[in-house]
Scaffold this motif. Structure first.
Motif, PDB file in Angstrom:
ATOM      1  N   ARG A 135       0.833  -0.955  -0.421  1.00  0.00           N
ATOM      2  CA  ARG A 135       0.151   0.206  -0.231  1.00  0.00           C
ATOM      3  C   ARG A 135       0.521   1.580   0.214  1.00  0.00           C
ATOM      4  NH1 ARG A 135      -3.396  -3.305   3.090  1.00  0.00           N
ATOM      5  NH2 ARG A 135      -2.344  -2.295   5.524  1.00  0.00           N
ATOM      6  N   LEU A 136       1.511   1.707   0.323  1.00  0.00           N
ATOM      7  CA  LEU A 136       2.784   2.203   0.833  1.00  0.00           C
ATOM      8  C   LEU A 136       3.455   2.851  -0.158  1.00  0.00           C
ATOM      9  CD1 LEU A 136       3.459   4.792   2.944  1.00  0.00           C
ATOM     10  CD2 LEU A 136       5.119   3.314   4.900  1.00  0.00           C
ATOM     11  N   GLU A 140       1.165   4.322  -2.689  1.00  0.00           N
ATOM     12  CA  GLU A 140       0.457   5.957  -2.474  1.00  0.00           C
ATOM     13  C   GLU A 140       1.491   6.784  -2.618  1.00  0.00           C
ATOM     14  OE1 GLU A 140      -0.791   4.473   1.502  1.00  0.00           O
ATOM     15  OE2 GLU A 140      -2.753   3.664   0.815  1.00  0.00           O
ATOM     16  N   GLU A 141       2.819   6.107  -1.919  1.00  0.00           N
ATOM     17  CA  GLU A 141       3.481   7.193  -1.559  1.00  0.00           C
ATOM     18  C   GLU A 141       5.092   7.609  -2.676  1.00  0.00           C
ATOM     19  OE1 GLU A 141       3.829   8.959   0.285  1.00  0.00           O
ATOM     20  OE2 GLU A 141       2.059   8.893   1.554  1.00  0.00           O
ATOM     21  N   PHE A 142       4.973   6.365  -3.415  1.00  0.00           N
ATOM     22  CA  PHE A 142       6.788   5.976  -4.505  1.00  0.00           C
ATOM     23  C   PHE A 142       5.398   5.535  -5.525  1.00  0.00           C
ATOM     24  CE2 PHE A 142       7.718   5.000   0.550  1.00  0.00           C
ATOM     25  CZ  PHE A 142       8.825   6.343  -0.131  1.00  0.00           C
ATOM     26  N   GLU A 155      13.949   6.501   2.970  1.00  0.00           N
ATOM     27  CA  GLU A 155      12.760   6.173   2.193  1.00  0.00           C
ATOM     28  C   GLU A 155      12.328   4.395   1.977  1.00  0.00           C
ATOM     29  OE1 GLU A 155      12.188   9.415  -1.311  1.00  0.00           O
ATOM     30  OE2 GLU A 155      13.111   7.997  -1.704  1.00  0.00           O
ATOM     31  N   LEU A 157      10.997   3.643   5.625  1.00  0.00           N
ATOM     32  CA  LEU A 157       9.503   4.246   5.852  1.00  0.00           C
ATOM     33  C   LEU A 157       8.287   3.141   5.700  1.00  0.00           C
ATOM     34  CD1 LEU A 157       9.475   7.954   4.093  1.00  0.00           C
ATOM     35  CD2 LEU A 157       9.756   7.430   7.046  1.00  0.00           C
TER      36      LEU A 157
END
Length: 228
Positions: A95-96, A99-101, A111, A114
Motif C-alpha cells: 500500500r505504501l 501511495e507514496e512512491f 525512504e 518508511l
C-alpha cells in the motif's frame, strides 16, 4: 596484526577468489527483492525462494500486493518464520509503495525505512544489491564473522556500530561485494556453532582462530571449537 592489515588480507583473498558474489535470494526486479528480503528475516534464503513463485503469481506487482490484506497473504507464506507479522508487513508495504512512491521501490535508505517491515538492514540490502550503493547490511552472519576475523573491535556491540567499523576500512566501490562475502562466509564456513576452521582459507589472519584454535593447541587446552 593491525586492523587495516586484516582488512587488506580479507579483501585481497575475496577479490582474487570470489570476485563477483551475488545474493542467494531469487529476484527479477526491485519489487521482488524487497519482498524477498522482508520475508528472509530470521529465515533461510532457500525457504524464501521456495515460497516466492506462488506469492508472486498472485501478487506480481506492488499494485496487487497493495490491494491485498494480511489474510490474503498469510496462506502463501505460512511456512516461513513469523508469517503473521510478515503478512501484515507485506500488505502495508504494498500500500505504501503505491501511495507514496508510485509503485516503485525507492533508492534511498531513509525512504525505504518508511516501509513496513523494512529496517536499516533490509534497506541496506536493497540499495546495495539493486542500486549498487556503498551500504553495508549487518545481519547475524556479518556481525559474527567480522568479530571473529578481528575486522571490528569488541566494543562494536550493535549492528550499526559494526556497519560503521566495516565501512571505515573498505573502499566504497567494494562495500556491496564485501557484504556478500561476509554473509556467505558465515553461512557456509564460519558458522555459529562449530566453525569449519579446518577448511577456512582465512585462518592465517583470523583473530578467533589464533585465540581459540591455534592458541589452545599451543597450550594443550581444549579449544572452543572442539568444545562446541
Amino acid at each position: 596484526m593491525t586492523r587495516p592489515e586484516r582488512f587488506r588480507r580479507f579483501l585481497d583473498y575475496f577479490t582474487s577468489n570470489f570476485p563477483e558474489p551475488k545474493t542467494e535470494l531469487a529476484y527479477r526486479n526491485p519489487y521482488e527483492l524487497i519482498v524477498a528480503v522482508v520475508l528472509s528475516a530470521q529465515c533461510t534464503d532457500k525457504r524464501v525462494n521456495q515460497i516466492m513463485p506462488a506469492l508472486l503469481e498472485q501478487f506480481p506487482t506492488a499494485a496487487e500486493l497493495g490491494s491485498a490484506t494480511a489474510e490474503d497473504i498469510f496462506p502463501l507464506i505460512r511456512s516461513i518464520s513469523y508469517p503473521n507479522n510478515k503478512a501484515k508487513h507485506l500488505a502495508g508495504l504494498g500500500r505504501l509503495l503505491l501511495e507514496e512512491f508510485g509503485g516503485e521501490v525507492p533508492s534511498s535508505i531513509e525512504e525505504l525505512q518508511l516501509l513496513p517491515g523494512v529496517g536499516r538492514k533490509t534497506a541496506n540490502v536493497v540499495v546495495s544489491v539493486i542500486y549498487n550503493q556503498p551500504a553495508m547490511a549487518v545481519d547475524t552472519h556479518v556481525f559474527r564473522v567480522s568479530h571473529r576475523l578481528g575486522l571490528v573491535p569488541k566494543a562494536a556491540t550493535t549492528p550499526l556500530a559494526v556497519e560503521k567499523a566495516l565501512v571505515r576500512y573498505i573502499p566504497q566501490e567494494i562495500i556491496p561485494k564485501s557484504h556478500h562475502w561476509l554473509i556467505l562466509h558465515g553461512r557456509y564456513i564460519c558458522v555459529a556453532r562449530s566453525p569449519k576452521c579446518s577448511i577456512c582459507p582465512l585462518t592465517d589472519f583470523c583473530a578467533y582462530y589464533a585465540r581459540e584454535v591455534a592458541g589452545a593447541t599451543a597450550t594443550g587446552k581444549p579449544s572452543a571449537k572442539s568444545q562446541s
